[in-house]
Write a protein that holds these residues in place. Structure first.
Motif, PDB file in Angstrom:
ATOM      1  N   ALA A  18      28.784  39.913  51.646  1.00  0.00           N
ATOM      2  CA  ALA A  18      29.427  39.378  50.445  1.00  0.00           C
ATOM      3  C   ALA A  18      30.791  38.778  50.768  1.00  0.00           C
ATOM      4  CB  ALA A  18      29.560  40.476  49.391  1.00  0.00           C
ATOM      5  N   VAL A  19      31.563  39.477  51.607  1.00  0.00           N
ATOM      6  CA  VAL A  19      32.864  38.951  52.015  1.00  0.00           C
ATOM      7  C   VAL A  19      32.689  37.638  52.774  1.00  0.00           C
ATOM      8  CG1 VAL A  19      34.863  39.360  53.497  1.00  0.00           C
ATOM      9  CG2 VAL A  19      33.987  41.214  52.065  1.00  0.00           C
ATOM     10  N   ARG A  20      31.732  37.594  53.670  1.00  0.00           N
ATOM     11  CA  ARG A  20      31.492  36.377  54.447  1.00  0.00           C
ATOM     12  C   ARG A  20      31.063  35.230  53.528  1.00  0.00           C
ATOM     13  NH1 ARG A  20      27.464  38.051  57.267  1.00  0.00           N
ATOM     14  NH2 ARG A  20      28.796  39.117  58.770  1.00  0.00           N
ATOM     15  N   ALA A  73      36.688  32.828  44.543  1.00  0.00           N
ATOM     16  CA  ALA A  73      37.856  33.635  44.176  1.00  0.00           C
ATOM     17  C   ALA A  73      37.516  35.085  43.858  1.00  0.00           C
ATOM     18  CB  ALA A  73      38.552  33.002  42.968  1.00  0.00           C
ATOM     19  N   CYS A  74      36.258  35.472  43.946  1.00  0.00           N
ATOM     20  CA  CYS A  74      35.840  36.825  43.563  1.00  0.00           C
ATOM     21  C   CYS A  74      36.540  37.888  44.412  1.00  0.00           C
ATOM     22  CB  CYS A  74      34.329  36.959  43.714  1.00  0.00           C
ATOM     23  SG  CYS A  74      33.683  38.574  43.258  1.00  0.00           S
ATOM     24  N   THR A  75      37.157  38.864  43.751  1.00  0.00           N
ATOM     25  CA  THR A  75      37.791  39.986  44.432  1.00  0.00           C
ATOM     26  C   THR A  75      36.726  41.024  44.767  1.00  0.00           C
ATOM     27  OG1 THR A  75      39.857  39.614  43.251  1.00  0.00           O
ATOM     28  CG2 THR A  75      39.535  41.781  44.234  1.00  0.00           C
ATOM     29  N   LEU A  76      36.727  41.495  46.016  1.00  0.00           N
ATOM     30  CA  LEU A  76      35.722  42.447  46.469  1.00  0.00           C
ATOM     31  C   LEU A  76      36.409  43.732  46.932  1.00  0.00           C
ATOM     32  CD1 LEU A  76      33.512  39.949  48.510  1.00  0.00           C
ATOM     33  CD2 LEU A  76      32.988  40.938  46.269  1.00  0.00           C
ATOM     34  N   GLY A  77      36.025  44.836  46.318  1.00  0.00           N
ATOM     35  CA  GLY A  77      36.655  46.104  46.640  1.00  0.00           C
ATOM     36  C   GLY A  77      35.668  47.251  46.601  1.00  0.00           C
ATOM     37  N   ALA A  78      36.186  48.434  46.895  1.00  0.00           N
ATOM     38  CA  ALA A  78      35.397  49.660  46.829  1.00  0.00           C
ATOM     39  C   ALA A  78      36.221  50.722  46.133  1.00  0.00           C
ATOM     40  CB  ALA A  78      34.998  50.128  48.224  1.00  0.00           C
ATOM     41  N   GLN A  79      35.529  51.728  45.624  1.00  0.00           N
ATOM     42  CA  GLN A  79      36.229  52.868  45.049  1.00  0.00           C
ATOM     43  C   GLN A  79      35.546  54.146  45.494  1.00  0.00           C
ATOM     44  OE1 GLN A  79      36.102  52.746  40.753  1.00  0.00           O
ATOM     45  NE2 GLN A  79      33.994  53.450  40.645  1.00  0.00           N
ATOM     46  N   THR A  80      36.348  55.191  45.616  1.00  0.00           N
ATOM     47  CA  THR A  80      35.806  56.492  45.957  1.00  0.00           C
ATOM     48  C   THR A  80      36.446  57.545  45.082  1.00  0.00           C
ATOM     49  OG1 THR A  80      35.406  58.067  47.760  1.00  0.00           O
ATOM     50  CG2 THR A  80      37.507  56.895  47.792  1.00  0.00           C
TER      51      THR A  80
END
Length: 367
Positions: free
Chosen positions: A172-174, A182-189
């Motif tokens: 997805a990042v690639r 412009a989509c921000t891509l993150g994770a949460q834990t």
């Protein structure tokens, strides 16, 4: 440590017109009924491919049902006209299991509504990236461990899913970078006893291998209807020193959002809270996978908070209808927030609105 997206705070201050309408409608239903939510959470499907140990909505039962895409797309266009600003696709199931999610995302953006996803990332496929990433504001993947083994334990799934999610996020990042999106891509834990020793490992994975924009580390919040009670007594004071270690991993392009403010609130006495919910039934809404519209996700399946069904009525009919009015009266006069979920999604919004209404500073007119 940066929180550029104000994840550990609230952003209602950027919607002054809606707040002004809320103030005018405090005791006037004719005004209050037309105060539409800024934000709506929608559950496209009820089924889920994981059985997370912390799941707040386990009591709903992961039912195999999904929203009709054609009906939802019509309702999204209506929501946009009525003033809804954002939709997060998440809910009691895994949103990316809906086969028409690309179409729905495009319809969301076409309605003038920002679209986002909270997902476990297993179904974050190349097809979805091609169909929907350009119309998505952000995606946040629930990634609750730094190793395959702990991930399998916490997520209630196979260890191979950990590898799959890492690969999907990397792709997805690639894709985003290659296409200049412009989509921000993150994770949460969620910070849990099982994964506390792996948070730094997870942050490095997100930063160095995947290339995400951020990792959110947040406390568990006990849903009052959940079957699971496994984490309701976690003491987050014990984990606060982790913040300083994680701050050292921040770079110009990657940030750990350690939600220390929210963790500290779990230590506050009940008496320090506001006395009334101001956000419900105004600023947000929740749509279940069967189309039922609720004013608060802490009260799913509670008929007092159910206003109608998107698959049977228009959003305007539901939002301005008798059942929402009854809930408006209930929240104003009867709801005991001592029985509400602590650190709920609207907690910071409620704190802001309570200060605005009940605790203005001295000399408030000397601006």
């Amino acid at each position: 440590m940066s929180d550029r997206y104000t994840i550990d705070g609230q952003k209602l201050i950027y919607h002054p017109e809606r707040v002004a309408a809320w103030r005018q409608g405090q005791d006037d239903w004719e005004t209050a009924k037309a105060v539409y939510p800024v934000y709506v959470e929608i559950s496209p499907v009820g089924a889920c491919n994981h059985r997370c140990s912390f799941c707040a909505v386990d009591y709903i039962g992961y039912q195999t049902r999904r929203l009709d895409a054609s009906v939802l797309c019509e309702r999204l266009a209506e929501m946009g006209r009525l003033g809804v600003k954002s939709v997060m696709y998440a809910g009691e199931g895994e949103p990316l299991l809906h086969k028409d999610m690309g179409r729905i995302t495009r319809a969301t953006r076409a309605a003038g509504i920002d679209a986002a996803f909270t997902t476990n990332g297993v179904a974050l496929t190349s097809r979805f990236l091609e169909e929907a990433l350009s119309d998505t504001t952000w995606i946040k993947v629930s990634l609750n461990a730094g190793t395959r083994e702990t991930y399998a334990e916490v997520h209630g799934t196979r260890a191979a899913d950990f590898d799959r999610v890492v690969a999907n996020l990397t792709a997805a990042v690639r894709y985003r970078d290659d296409h200049g999106l412009a989509c921000t891509l993150g994770a949460q834990t969620l910070l849990l006893p099982e994964n506390a020793d792996e948070i730094e490992t997870l942050a490095r994975l997100c930063r160095d291998e995947i290339g995400l924009d951020y990792l959110v580390v947040k406390p568990y919040s006990q849903h009052l209807s959940s079957d699971t009670r496994r984490y309701e007594s976690v003491d987050y004071e014990h984990y606060l020193p982790l913040r300083d270690r994680l701050a050292k991993l921040d770079t110009e392009n990657f940030h750990v959002v350690f939600r220390a403010h929210t963790m500290r609130k779990t230590l506050e006495p009940e008496s320090s809270r506001y006395r009334r919910c101001h956000a419900t039934p105004y600023f947000w809404a929740y749509v279940m996978a069967d189309g039922a519209v609720y004013g608060c996700s802490a009260y799913l399946l509670d008929r007092r908070f159910e206003y109608g069904n998107l698959q049977e009525s228009s959003f305007q009919e539901i939002w301005e209808g008798d059942r929402r009015r009854a809930n408006w009266e209930h929240v104003r006069h009867e709801l005991d927030i001592g029985s509400c979920r602590r650190n709920c999604r609207m907690d910071e919004v409620n704190r802001y609105l309570d200060r605005l209404k009940n605790q203005p500073p001295a000399h408030v007119n000397f601006i």
